[in-house]
Write an enzyme that holds these catalytic residues in place. Structure first.
Site, PDB file in Angstrom:
ATOM      1  N   THR A   1      -0.249  26.405   7.614  1.00  0.00           N
ATOM      2  CA  THR A   1      -0.947  26.287   8.893  1.00  0.00           C
ATOM      3  C   THR A   1       0.011  26.417  10.071  1.00  0.00           C
ATOM      4  O   THR A   1       1.194  26.048   9.949  1.00  0.00           O
ATOM      5  CB  THR A   1      -1.655  24.914   8.962  1.00  0.00           C
ATOM      6  OG1 THR A   1      -2.101  24.685  10.293  1.00  0.00           O
ATOM      7  CG2 THR A   1      -0.731  23.769   8.569  1.00  0.00           C
ATOM      8  N   ASP A   2      -0.526  26.873  11.201  1.00  0.00           N
ATOM      9  CA  ASP A   2       0.305  26.925  12.419  1.00  0.00           C
ATOM     10  C   ASP A   2       0.653  25.521  12.923  1.00  0.00           C
ATOM     11  O   ASP A   2       1.538  25.359  13.768  1.00  0.00           O
ATOM     12  CB  ASP A   2      -0.390  27.744  13.520  1.00  0.00           C
ATOM     13  CG  ASP A   2      -1.753  27.199  13.940  1.00  0.00           C
ATOM     14  OD1 ASP A   2      -2.210  26.189  13.379  1.00  0.00           O
ATOM     15  OD2 ASP A   2      -2.371  27.806  14.843  1.00  0.00           O
ATOM     16  N   GLU A   3      -0.054  24.501  12.401  1.00  0.00           N
ATOM     17  CA  GLU A   3       0.209  23.141  12.882  1.00  0.00           C
ATOM     18  C   GLU A   3       1.602  22.647  12.508  1.00  0.00           C
ATOM     19  O   GLU A   3       2.072  21.654  13.052  1.00  0.00           O
ATOM     20  CB  GLU A   3      -0.850  22.164  12.346  1.00  0.00           C
ATOM     21  CG  GLU A   3      -2.215  22.475  12.915  1.00  0.00           C
ATOM     22  CD  GLU A   3      -3.197  21.315  12.830  1.00  0.00           C
ATOM     23  OE1 GLU A   3      -2.778  20.164  12.666  1.00  0.00           O
ATOM     24  OE2 GLU A   3      -4.399  21.593  12.947  1.00  0.00           O
TER      25      GLU A   3
ATOM     26  N   TYR B   1      -1.305  14.968   8.639  1.00  0.00           N
ATOM     27  CA  TYR B   1      -1.738  16.220   8.001  1.00  0.00           C
ATOM     28  C   TYR B   1      -0.669  17.297   8.156  1.00  0.00           C
ATOM     29  O   TYR B   1      -0.218  17.898   7.173  1.00  0.00           O
ATOM     30  CB  TYR B   1      -3.063  16.712   8.619  1.00  0.00           C
ATOM     31  CG  TYR B   1      -3.318  18.177   8.354  1.00  0.00           C
ATOM     32  CD1 TYR B   1      -3.575  18.642   7.071  1.00  0.00           C
ATOM     33  CD2 TYR B   1      -3.240  19.126   9.392  1.00  0.00           C
ATOM     34  CE1 TYR B   1      -3.756  19.998   6.810  1.00  0.00           C
ATOM     35  CE2 TYR B   1      -3.413  20.479   9.139  1.00  0.00           C
ATOM     36  CZ  TYR B   1      -3.671  20.910   7.845  1.00  0.00           C
ATOM     37  OH  TYR B   1      -3.839  22.245   7.595  1.00  0.00           O
TER      38      TYR B   1
ATOM     39  N   LYS C   1       1.745  19.263   5.341  1.00  0.00           N
ATOM     40  CA  LYS C   1       1.766  20.717   5.115  1.00  0.00           C
ATOM     41  C   LYS C   1       3.192  21.254   5.314  1.00  0.00           C
ATOM     42  O   LYS C   1       3.636  22.141   4.576  1.00  0.00           O
ATOM     43  CB  LYS C   1       0.793  21.424   6.068  1.00  0.00           C
ATOM     44  CG  LYS C   1      -0.677  21.176   5.768  1.00  0.00           C
ATOM     45  CD  LYS C   1      -1.119  21.696   4.408  1.00  0.00           C
ATOM     46  CE  LYS C   1      -1.233  23.193   4.364  1.00  0.00           C
ATOM     47  NZ  LYS C   1      -1.674  23.664   3.010  1.00  0.00           N
TER      48      LYS C   1
HETATM   49  O1  DAU Z   1      -4.580  25.424  13.309  1.00  0.00           O
HETATM   50  C1  DAU Z   1      -4.971  25.413  11.975  1.00  0.00           C
HETATM   51  C2  DAU Z   1      -5.646  24.103  11.668  1.00  0.00           C
HETATM   52  O2  DAU Z   1      -6.928  24.133  12.272  1.00  0.00           O
HETATM   53  C3  DAU Z   1      -5.773  23.840  10.164  1.00  0.00           C
HETATM   54  O3  DAU Z   1      -4.488  23.703   9.613  1.00  0.00           O
HETATM   55  C4  DAU Z   1      -6.569  22.546   9.929  1.00  0.00           C
HETATM   56  O4  DAU Z   1      -6.747  22.332   8.549  1.00  0.00           O
HETATM   57  C5  DAU Z   1      -7.908  22.668  10.608  1.00  0.00           C
HETATM   58  O5  DAU Z   1      -8.627  21.468  10.452  1.00  0.00           O
HETATM   59  C6  DAU Z   1      -7.733  22.988  12.107  1.00  0.00           C
HETATM   60  O6  DAU Z   1      -7.166  21.854  12.800  1.00  0.00           O
HETATM   61  P1  DAU Z   1      -7.720  21.354  14.204  1.00  0.00           P
HETATM   62  O7  DAU Z   1      -7.395  19.920  14.354  1.00  0.00           O
HETATM   63  O8  DAU Z   1      -7.321  22.275  15.304  1.00  0.00           O
HETATM   64  O9  DAU Z   1      -9.332  21.588  13.966  1.00  0.00           O
HETATM   65  P2  DAU Z   1     -10.614  20.690  14.305  1.00  0.00           P
HETATM   66  O10 DAU Z   1     -11.799  21.537  14.018  1.00  0.00           O
HETATM   67  O11 DAU Z   1     -10.547  19.343  13.715  1.00  0.00           O
HETATM   68  O12 DAU Z   1     -10.480  20.529  15.889  1.00  0.00           O
HETATM   69  C7  DAU Z   1     -10.381  21.638  16.748  1.00  0.00           C
HETATM   70  C8  DAU Z   1     -10.226  21.082  18.157  1.00  0.00           C
HETATM   71  O13 DAU Z   1     -11.435  20.448  18.558  1.00  0.00           O
HETATM   72  C9  DAU Z   1      -9.138  20.032  18.304  1.00  0.00           C
HETATM   73  O14 DAU Z   1      -8.485  20.194  19.559  1.00  0.00           O
HETATM   74  C10 DAU Z   1      -9.890  18.711  18.276  1.00  0.00           C
HETATM   75  C11 DAU Z   1     -11.218  19.068  18.914  1.00  0.00           C
HETATM   76  N1  DAU Z   1     -12.390  18.299  18.407  1.00  0.00           N
HETATM   77  C12 DAU Z   1     -12.609  18.245  17.066  1.00  0.00           C
HETATM   78  C13 DAU Z   1     -13.676  17.542  16.548  1.00  0.00           C
HETATM   79  C14 DAU Z   1     -13.913  17.458  15.063  1.00  0.00           C
HETATM   80  C15 DAU Z   1     -13.257  17.688  19.300  1.00  0.00           C
HETATM   81  O15 DAU Z   1     -13.077  17.773  20.540  1.00  0.00           O
HETATM   82  N2  DAU Z   1     -14.311  16.978  18.796  1.00  0.00           N
HETATM   83  C16 DAU Z   1     -14.553  16.864  17.449  1.00  0.00           C
HETATM   84  O16 DAU Z   1     -15.534  16.185  17.074  1.00  0.00           O
END
Ligand code: DAU
Length: 294
Positions: free
Chosen positions: A76-78, A104, A108
């Site tokens: 992942t880019d993270e 997380y 990774k």
């Molecule tokens: O960048 C790659 C990564 O993208 C992967 O390695 C991870 O496995 C994947 O879960 C994803 O990580 P993020 O933390 O960026 O994805 P997430 O969908 O959880 O959140 C995207 C953005 O939205 C983040 O800035 C947090 C925000 N968010 C997320 C959720 C679930 C909200 O504002 N509200 C929410 O309820």
């Protein structure tokens, strides 16, 4: 479909993994398996260390024992941490130092280091890819895009963390899969490849786009307490995979997001079953105590 055999097992279960290698004798192993949700890793880091680090080790030990042509680690880019919002000129390259923020991403990054160690020490023919945020069908409803689609369809509030200005670099899942396929066939052993399509969007833009496609009101948006250690911006520089392997994303975000919303509309039974089960408890724990920000 008859070429696919699904076996449900834990990659950290050495016995199960070794037995599978014994019977199936794979020539290429691609490790997509991971605990992947940042919020869950903040609540309970341990399972992330077990699956993402020890699980990777078990898989690679099996590869060493039984022999494979290629091991590919989906990362992942993270692992690069985040970029500041006021430096739009900065991007993650394969040389960007590892600098993780969450349990997380730390798990990774640890796995990536182990893969590189197994390549160098044991000669395991391994490659690593680091991709930006994926979206598309079958995305588990805990993640931003499917969560917002499901909540909007149920007329539930849409919980945006903090001010919603965090930036993610979105890639349609099939473009990610095509990149991995290319790396397996043409990528150089020992190398890392970043995957991303220069498609940066703020979270609030994503949420508003979904509401617009579904013709739902923006009054459903609720700003809530921010994620702990929340990364500001991810942005991939995909020059290496483009110039060396000829990869370019094919799906424009404007098309991909409509396709995705339509998929969730047409496959309600898939995600409704998920959000009505064990997930209800998760949702309550994750969102029940988040304060609404005015
Ligand atoms: O960048 C790659 C990564 O993208 C992967 O390695 C991870 O496995 C994947 O879960 C994803 O990580 P993020 O933390 O960026 O994805 P997430 O969908 O959880 O959140 C995207 C953005 O939205 C983040 O800035 C947090 C925000 N968010 C997320 C959720 C679930 C909200 O504002 N509200 C929410 O309820």
């Amino acid at each position: 479909m008859d070429k696919i055999k699904f076996v449900k097992a834990d990659i950290a279960d050495r016995k199960a993994v070794f037995e599978l290698f014994e019977t199936e004798n794979p020539d290429v192993v691609v490790n997509f398996a991971a605990e992947s949700h940042v919020d869950r890793s903040i609540e309970n880091p341990e399972v992330f260390l077990v699956t993402n680090i020890l699980g990777t080790q078990v898989l690679m030990d099996a590869c060493r024992k039984y022999g494979i042509q290629r091991y590919h680690q989906v990362s992942t880019d993270e692992v690069y941490g985040d970029l500041p919002l006021d430096r739009p000129d900065l991007f993650f390259t394969e040389e960007t130092p590892i600098h993780t923020s969450s349990p997380y991403s730390a798990s990774k990054a640890s796995a990536d280091l182990l893969v590189q160690a197994y390549n160098r020490t044991f000669g395991l023919p391994a490659t690593i890819s680091r991709c930006s945020n994926n979206y598309g069908p079958y995305h588990f409803p805990e993640k931003l895009i499917p969560l917002m689609i499901a909540n909007a369809l149920n007329n539930k509030s849409l919980p945006v963390y903090g001010n919603g200005l965090n930036v993610r670099d979105w890639l349609y899942v099939e473009d990610h899969c095509k990149a991995i396929d290319l790396i397996i066939h043409k990528g150089k052993v020992g190398e890392v490849y970043n995957i991303g399509g220069h498609n940066e969007k703020t979270n609030i833009d994503i949420v508003k786009t979904i509401l617009k496609i579904l013709d739902k009101p923006e009054s459903l948006i609720t700003y809530v307490t921010d994620r702990k250690g929340h990364d500001m911006r991810y942005a991939i520089d995909p020059t290496k995979i483009h110039t060396e392997l000829g990869w370019l994303p094919e799906t424009m975000f404007a098309d991909g997001i409509v396709k995705t919303v339509n998929w969730y509309l047409e496959n309600k039974s898939w995600w409704e079953k998920i959000i009505s089960g064990e997930y209800t408890k998760y949702y309550e724990e994750m969102y029940g105590n988040r304060e609404e920000l005015k």
